[in-house]
Design a protein around this motif. Structure first.
Motif, PDB file in Angstrom:
ATOM      1  N   ALA A 138      -7.876   2.197  -0.566  1.00  0.00           N
ATOM      2  CA  ALA A 138      -6.757   1.932  -1.481  1.00  0.00           C
ATOM      3  C   ALA A 138      -6.485   0.451  -1.688  1.00  0.00           C
ATOM      4  CB  ALA A 138      -5.488   2.617  -0.958  1.00  0.00           C
ATOM      5  N   GLN A 139      -7.051  -0.408  -0.842  1.00  0.00           N
ATOM      6  CA  GLN A 139      -6.887  -1.862  -0.966  1.00  0.00           C
ATOM      7  C   GLN A 139      -5.412  -2.261  -1.074  1.00  0.00           C
ATOM      8  OE1 GLN A 139      -9.370  -3.468  -4.077  1.00  0.00           O
ATOM      9  NE2 GLN A 139     -11.260  -2.667  -3.186  1.00  0.00           N
ATOM     10  N   LEU A 140      -4.671  -1.981  -0.034  1.00  0.00           N
ATOM     11  CA  LEU A 140      -3.231  -2.266  -0.018  1.00  0.00           C
ATOM     12  C   LEU A 140      -3.019  -3.692   0.470  1.00  0.00           C
ATOM     13  CD1 LEU A 140      -1.945   1.100   1.502  1.00  0.00           C
ATOM     14  CD2 LEU A 140      -2.449   0.523  -0.872  1.00  0.00           C
ATOM     15  N   THR A 141      -2.893  -4.612  -0.460  1.00  0.00           N
ATOM     16  CA  THR A 141      -2.730  -6.020  -0.117  1.00  0.00           C
ATOM     17  C   THR A 141      -1.272  -6.414   0.029  1.00  0.00           C
ATOM     18  OG1 THR A 141      -2.801  -6.576  -2.491  1.00  0.00           O
ATOM     19  CG2 THR A 141      -4.874  -6.667  -1.258  1.00  0.00           C
ATOM     20  N   HIS A 142      -0.368  -5.688  -0.617  1.00  0.00           N
ATOM     21  CA  HIS A 142       1.050  -6.010  -0.550  1.00  0.00           C
ATOM     22  C   HIS A 142       1.616  -5.567   0.798  1.00  0.00           C
ATOM     23  CE1 HIS A 142       5.331  -6.114  -1.584  1.00  0.00           C
ATOM     24  NE2 HIS A 142       5.002  -6.871  -2.607  1.00  0.00           N
ATOM     25  N   GLY A 143       2.601  -6.309   1.308  1.00  0.00           N
ATOM     26  CA  GLY A 143       3.214  -5.971   2.586  1.00  0.00           C
ATOM     27  C   GLY A 143       3.845  -4.595   2.599  1.00  0.00           C
ATOM     28  N   THR A 144       4.247  -4.106   1.443  1.00  0.00           N
ATOM     29  CA  THR A 144       4.821  -2.768   1.344  1.00  0.00           C
ATOM     30  C   THR A 144       3.803  -1.709   1.741  1.00  0.00           C
ATOM     31  OG1 THR A 144       6.143  -3.596  -0.514  1.00  0.00           O
ATOM     32  CG2 THR A 144       6.125  -1.225  -0.164  1.00  0.00           C
ATOM     33  N   GLY A 145       2.522  -1.990   1.526  1.00  0.00           N
ATOM     34  CA  GLY A 145       1.485  -1.044   1.924  1.00  0.00           C
ATOM     35  C   GLY A 145       1.467  -0.828   3.425  1.00  0.00           C
ATOM     36  N   ASP A 146       1.786  -1.883   4.185  1.00  0.00           N
ATOM     37  CA  ASP A 146       1.855  -1.738   5.642  1.00  0.00           C
ATOM     38  C   ASP A 146       2.962  -0.767   6.041  1.00  0.00           C
ATOM     39  OD1 ASP A 146      -0.193  -3.590   5.876  1.00  0.00           O
ATOM     40  OD2 ASP A 146       1.175  -5.294   6.065  1.00  0.00           O
ATOM     41  N   TRP A 147       4.062  -0.819   5.291  1.00  0.00           N
ATOM     42  CA  TRP A 147       5.161   0.114   5.582  1.00  0.00           C
ATOM     43  C   TRP A 147       4.728   1.553   5.334  1.00  0.00           C
ATOM     44  CZ3 TRP A 147       9.446   1.328   7.884  1.00  0.00           C
ATOM     45  CH2 TRP A 147      10.220   2.386   7.421  1.00  0.00           C
ATOM     46  N   CYS A 148       4.037   1.790   4.242  1.00  0.00           N
ATOM     47  CA  CYS A 148       3.581   3.147   3.929  1.00  0.00           C
ATOM     48  C   CYS A 148       2.594   3.644   4.986  1.00  0.00           C
ATOM     49  CB  CYS A 148       2.942   3.181   2.541  1.00  0.00           C
ATOM     50  SG  CYS A 148       4.090   2.826   1.187  1.00  0.00           S
ATOM     51  N   ILE A 149       1.675   2.773   5.391  1.00  0.00           N
ATOM     52  CA  ILE A 149       0.716   3.133   6.444  1.00  0.00           C
ATOM     53  C   ILE A 149       1.468   3.472   7.734  1.00  0.00           C
ATOM     54  CG2 ILE A 149      -1.134   2.297   7.916  1.00  0.00           C
ATOM     55  CD1 ILE A 149      -2.079   2.920   5.130  1.00  0.00           C
ATOM     56  N   PHE A 150       2.479   2.666   8.055  1.00  0.00           N
ATOM     57  CA  PHE A 150       3.280   2.939   9.250  1.00  0.00           C
ATOM     58  C   PHE A 150       3.960   4.298   9.163  1.00  0.00           C
ATOM     59  CE2 PHE A 150       7.605   2.977  10.967  1.00  0.00           C
ATOM     60  CZ  PHE A 150       7.330   2.892  12.334  1.00  0.00           C
ATOM     61  N   CYS A 151       4.546   4.613   8.016  1.00  0.00           N
ATOM     62  CA  CYS A 151       5.236   5.896   7.840  1.00  0.00           C
ATOM     63  C   CYS A 151       4.307   7.067   8.119  1.00  0.00           C
ATOM     64  CB  CYS A 151       5.793   6.009   6.417  1.00  0.00           C
ATOM     65  SG  CYS A 151       7.144   4.887   6.040  1.00  0.00           S
ATOM     66  N   TRP A 152       3.123   7.028   7.542  1.00  0.00           N
ATOM     67  CA  TRP A 152       2.179   8.143   7.698  1.00  0.00           C
ATOM     68  C   TRP A 152       1.591   8.187   9.105  1.00  0.00           C
ATOM     69  CZ3 TRP A 152      -0.223   5.769   2.762  1.00  0.00           C
ATOM     70  CH2 TRP A 152       0.553   6.121   1.657  1.00  0.00           C
ATOM     71  N   SER A 153       1.203   7.045   9.653  1.00  0.00           N
ATOM     72  CA  SER A 153       0.581   7.030  10.979  1.00  0.00           C
ATOM     73  C   SER A 153       1.600   7.350  12.073  1.00  0.00           C
ATOM     74  CB  SER A 153      -0.080   5.677  11.246  1.00  0.00           C
ATOM     75  OG  SER A 153       0.857   4.616  11.121  1.00  0.00           O
ATOM     76  N   PHE A 154       2.818   6.853  11.948  1.00  0.00           N
ATOM     77  CA  PHE A 154       3.867   7.159  12.918  1.00  0.00           C
ATOM     78  C   PHE A 154       4.172   8.648  12.923  1.00  0.00           C
ATOM     79  CE2 PHE A 154       8.382   7.784  13.925  1.00  0.00           C
ATOM     80  CZ  PHE A 154       8.454   7.198  15.175  1.00  0.00           C
ATOM     81  N   SER A 155       4.263   9.233  11.747  1.00  0.00           N
ATOM     82  CA  SER A 155       4.516  10.668  11.640  1.00  0.00           C
ATOM     83  C   SER A 155       3.373  11.460  12.262  1.00  0.00           C
ATOM     84  CB  SER A 155       4.696  11.067  10.172  1.00  0.00           C
ATOM     85  OG  SER A 155       5.770  10.359   9.580  1.00  0.00           O
ATOM     86  N   PHE A 156       2.140  11.021  12.003  1.00  0.00           N
ATOM     87  CA  PHE A 156       0.969  11.700  12.558  1.00  0.00           C
ATOM     88  C   PHE A 156       0.962  11.658  14.084  1.00  0.00           C
ATOM     89  CE2 PHE A 156      -3.324  11.144  14.296  1.00  0.00           C
ATOM     90  CZ  PHE A 156      -3.899  12.361  13.955  1.00  0.00           C
ATOM     91  N   VAL A 157       1.160  10.479  14.655  1.00  0.00           N
ATOM     92  CA  VAL A 157       1.102  10.316  16.107  1.00  0.00           C
ATOM     93  C   VAL A 157       2.225  11.116  16.782  1.00  0.00           C
ATOM     94  CG1 VAL A 157       1.330   8.666  18.001  1.00  0.00           C
ATOM     95  CG2 VAL A 157      -0.032   8.081  15.990  1.00  0.00           C
ATOM     96  N   GLY A 158       3.426  11.041  16.234  1.00  0.00           N
ATOM     97  CA  GLY A 158       4.540  11.773  16.820  1.00  0.00           C
ATOM     98  C   GLY A 158       4.344  13.270  16.763  1.00  0.00           C
ATOM     99  N   THR A 159       3.850  13.771  15.644  1.00  0.00           N
ATOM    100  CA  THR A 159       3.606  15.208  15.514  1.00  0.00           C
ATOM    101  C   THR A 159       2.498  15.660  16.448  1.00  0.00           C
ATOM    102  OG1 THR A 159       4.256  15.077  13.177  1.00  0.00           O
ATOM    103  CG2 THR A 159       3.084  17.055  13.881  1.00  0.00           C
ATOM    104  N   LEU A 160       1.461  14.833  16.584  1.00  0.00           N
ATOM    105  CA  LEU A 160       0.378  15.159  17.520  1.00  0.00           C
ATOM    106  C   LEU A 160       0.922  15.271  18.938  1.00  0.00           C
ATOM    107  CD1 LEU A 160      -2.654  15.570  18.033  1.00  0.00           C
ATOM    108  CD2 LEU A 160      -2.856  13.081  18.252  1.00  0.00           C
ATOM    109  N   LEU A 161       1.822  14.373  19.318  1.00  0.00           N
ATOM    110  CA  LEU A 161       2.433  14.420  20.646  1.00  0.00           C
ATOM    111  C   LEU A 161       3.235  15.708  20.836  1.00  0.00           C
ATOM    112  CD1 LEU A 161       3.248  13.095  23.347  1.00  0.00           C
ATOM    113  CD2 LEU A 161       5.126  11.976  22.102  1.00  0.00           C
ATOM    114  N   VAL A 162       4.026  16.071  19.824  1.00  0.00           N
ATOM    115  CA  VAL A 162       4.844  17.289  19.906  1.00  0.00           C
ATOM    116  C   VAL A 162       3.953  18.523  20.042  1.00  0.00           C
ATOM    117  CG1 VAL A 162       6.440  18.779  18.632  1.00  0.00           C
ATOM    118  CG2 VAL A 162       6.809  16.302  18.675  1.00  0.00           C
ATOM    119  N   VAL A 163       2.887  18.589  19.248  1.00  0.00           N
ATOM    120  CA  VAL A 163       1.983  19.743  19.291  1.00  0.00           C
ATOM    121  C   VAL A 163       1.304  19.843  20.660  1.00  0.00           C
ATOM    122  CG1 VAL A 163      -0.170  20.678  18.361  1.00  0.00           C
ATOM    123  CG2 VAL A 163       1.582  19.821  16.801  1.00  0.00           C
TER     124      VAL A 163
END
Length: 293
Positions: free
Chosen positions: A32-57
């Motif tokens: 996706a070539q996310l060069t804007h700092g906002t892209g880091d926020w989106c990546i954080f949202c998805w990866s944080f949700s993934f890691v937390g859900t994996l822990l719960v499961v």
């Protein structure tokens, strides 16, 4: 295995959310070539949700709930609610910054579209998990599974978005009135976050006063504070007589994302939204006190 069978609808919902959030950040990182700092926020949202859900499961499948130093009645639904709000924010922000007006390579655009679509799907999955986990009438559950508990999560999340907008650019140094609004946001955020921590850590019994009465008293205070901010912020930011700017500049239409005036408007809308959330919180908390009495 019996535990897994009984919770199978919830388990499958979590697995679906796990897959959707994983696809969203994996595709974004891949092409996706996310060069804007906002892209880091989106990546954080998805990866944080993934890691937390994996822990719960993993905790659910291994039966480790009693060994986790948090209340398992409160933690999973609290995390699911935050994950749904994070993915929702990414689903809104991502197209504003990375799909709007983009005219680059097709493969980059395709990756961005895929990430956006799976972000929306992850949001729906996490909302489904919250719906499956929340307390039903007459059901004994943790505070965070009740309507006031879920409202606390929404209140803190909205406040976090306000903090982002109010600091980029800094827009609270205009006068004492706008600084008061910032104080309102900070006070209410700290207290709401503190309540969430107390519930998830099961420390509510350590308070020297009844927890239910504290909730209703705080909700009343928060409603009064946010009502003042809901009136003061737009008055001093959009009224020309008080040093505000009533018209949106034409240059805002050509900018990616939100310009400074759009952020001021977003703060006003989010302040009103949090006022409504705290008002609903007050109604539910007051009912909780009367029912307990």
């Amino acid at each position: 295995m019996a535990m897994v069978f009984r919770s199978s609808p919830l388990l499958w919902t979590r697995l679906v959310a796990l897959i959707f959030s994983c696809v969203a950040f994996s595709v974004a990182l891949y092409g996706a070539q996310l060069t804007h700092g906002t892209g880091d926020w989106c990546i954080f949202c998805w990866s944080f949700s993934f890691v937390g859900t994996l822990l719960v499961v993993l905790v659910e499948l291994c039966g480790l709930q009693t060994r986790i130093p948090v209340s398992w009645k409160n933690f999973p639904i609290t995390f699911a609610c935050y994950a749904s709000l994070l993915c929702l924010s990414a689903s809104i922000i991502f197209p504003l910054y990375f799909l709007k007006g983009y005219s680059g390579r097709d493969e980059v655009m395709n990756c961005r579209i895929v990430s956006c679509v799976f972000s929306c799907l992850a949001t729906v999955a996490y909302l489904s998990e919250v719906s499956l986990s929340k307390a039903r009438p007459g059901e004994v559950s943790g505070y965070m599974a009740t309507a006031p508990g879920l409202l606390k999560v929404c209140e803190t999340f909205v406040a976090c978005i306000i903090f982002v907008f109010i600091n980029d650019p800094i827009s609270y140094n205009q006068n004492a009135a706008t600084k008061w609004c910032l104080a309102v946001y900070c006070i209410c955020f700290i207290l709401s976050a503190g309540i969430i921590v107390l519930c998830v850590a099961e420390w509510t019994g350590c308070l020297p006063f009844p927890f239910a009465r504290f909730l209703s008293t705080y909700a009343l205070l928060a409603v009064a504070l946010y009502l003042s901010a809901t009136i003061i912020w737009p008055l001093y930011k959009f009224d020309d007589k008080h040093g505000g700017t009533s018209h949106r500049q034409s240059s805002c239409g050509s900018m990616a994302g939100l310009c400074w005036w759009d952020k001021l408007l977003a703060i006003a809308v989010l302040t009103a939204l949090n006022f409504i959330l705290y008002l609903a919180d007050l109604i539910y908390s007051a009912r909780l006190v009367f029912v307990s009495a």
